[in-house]
Design a protein around this motif. Sequence first.
Motif, short mmCIF file in Angstrom:
data_model
loop_
_atom_site.label_atom_id
_atom_site.label_comp_id
_atom_site.label_asym_id
_atom_site.label_seq_id
_atom_site.Cartn_x
_atom_site.Cartn_y
_atom_site.Cartn_z
N LEU A 1 42.01 6.36 4.44
CA LEU A 1 41.55 5.58 5.59
C LEU A 1 40.87 6.47 6.64
O LEU A 1 39.88 6.05 7.26
CB LEU A 1 42.71 4.80 6.21
CG LEU A 1 43.34 3.73 5.31
CD1 LEU A 1 44.57 3.14 5.98
CD2 LEU A 1 42.33 2.65 4.95
N ARG A 2 41.37 7.68 6.83
CA ARG A 2 40.75 8.61 7.81
C ARG A 2 39.34 9.00 7.39
O ARG A 2 38.51 9.32 8.23
CB ARG A 2 41.61 9.86 7.98
CG ARG A 2 42.77 9.68 8.93
CD ARG A 2 43.40 11.01 9.32
NE ARG A 2 43.92 11.75 8.18
CZ ARG A 2 45.16 11.63 7.69
NH1 ARG A 2 46.00 10.79 8.24
NH2 ARG A 2 45.55 12.35 6.67
N ARG B 1 37.15 7.10 6.12
CA ARG B 1 36.25 5.96 6.23
C ARG B 1 35.89 5.70 7.69
O ARG B 1 36.66 6.03 8.58
CB ARG B 1 36.92 4.72 5.63
CG ARG B 1 37.24 4.92 4.15
CD ARG B 1 37.91 3.74 3.57
NE ARG B 1 37.00 2.60 3.61
CZ ARG B 1 37.29 1.42 3.06
NH1 ARG B 1 38.42 1.24 2.45
NH2 ARG B 1 36.43 0.43 3.14
N ASP C 1 35.65 3.89 11.22
CA ASP C 1 36.65 3.06 11.90
C ASP C 1 36.41 1.57 11.70
O ASP C 1 37.35 0.81 11.52
CB ASP C 1 36.69 3.37 13.40
CG ASP C 1 37.44 4.64 13.72
OD1 ASP C 1 38.04 5.23 12.80
OD2 ASP C 1 37.44 5.04 14.90
N VAL D 1 37.74 0.42 8.41
CA VAL D 1 39.21 0.44 8.39
C VAL D 1 39.75 -0.73 9.21
O VAL D 1 40.67 -1.43 8.78
CB VAL D 1 39.75 1.78 8.91
CG1 VAL D 1 41.27 1.76 9.02
CG2 VAL D 1 39.29 2.92 8.01
N VAL E 1 45.65 7.72 11.71
CA VAL E 1 44.39 7.05 11.37
C VAL E 1 43.89 6.42 12.67
O VAL E 1 44.58 5.55 13.23
CB VAL E 1 44.59 5.97 10.28
CG1 VAL E 1 43.29 5.24 9.99
CG2 VAL E 1 45.18 6.59 9.03
N VAL F 1 42.90 -3.21 0.67
CA VAL F 1 42.27 -2.04 0.04
C VAL F 1 41.98 -2.35 -1.43
O VAL F 1 40.90 -2.02 -1.95
CB VAL F 1 43.17 -0.78 0.18
CG1 VAL F 1 42.63 0.37 -0.63
CG2 VAL F 1 43.31 -0.39 1.65
#
Length: 167
Positions: free
Chosen positions: A51-52, A54, A56, A59, A80, A112
């Motif tokens: 997630l980090r 990608r 913001d 996410v 995140v 996800v």
Amino acid sequence: GVGKLAFVRRFVREMTASATPPLVLFGRCYEREAVPFKAWSGVVGELAQHLRERPDGEVEALLPEGTGLLTRVFDELARVPAVAKRNDLPSAEPTETRRRTFAAFRALLGAVARERPVVIVVDDLQWADADSLELVQELMAPPGSPPILLVATMRLATETGPRPIQT
């Protein structure tokens, strides 16, 4: 000692070589580790890393109601940025808070998995704690379980070896 994890890693390698490689999240239980949800610690760490990486906005579109509750259980998710912004921590009695937390985790994995296949591998599940096993049951229970593949390895019980987990 019989090659369970080697077999699983080969399986995962073959899957990641496909045209649509899955997101593979690994976790492992350790006998002497005493943390809640220890079967999920590594899995959530790898999910947080994914997630980090990608933007913001992407996410934020994945985050379900109750995401803020997840940071109470899995502090790695608080790192995140899009998750850290969420402040949906309703106060409720502990049983209801736990139910909402599990629902948020289930919804996040589902979001996800709707984007790409997700494979979760947990090694040495025989050392899992009760919280981890309860989350596995909640995650995989119909209806509405997320479209993920959960692969768990565990040793069989022997007279001198580990005792099997009870679910």
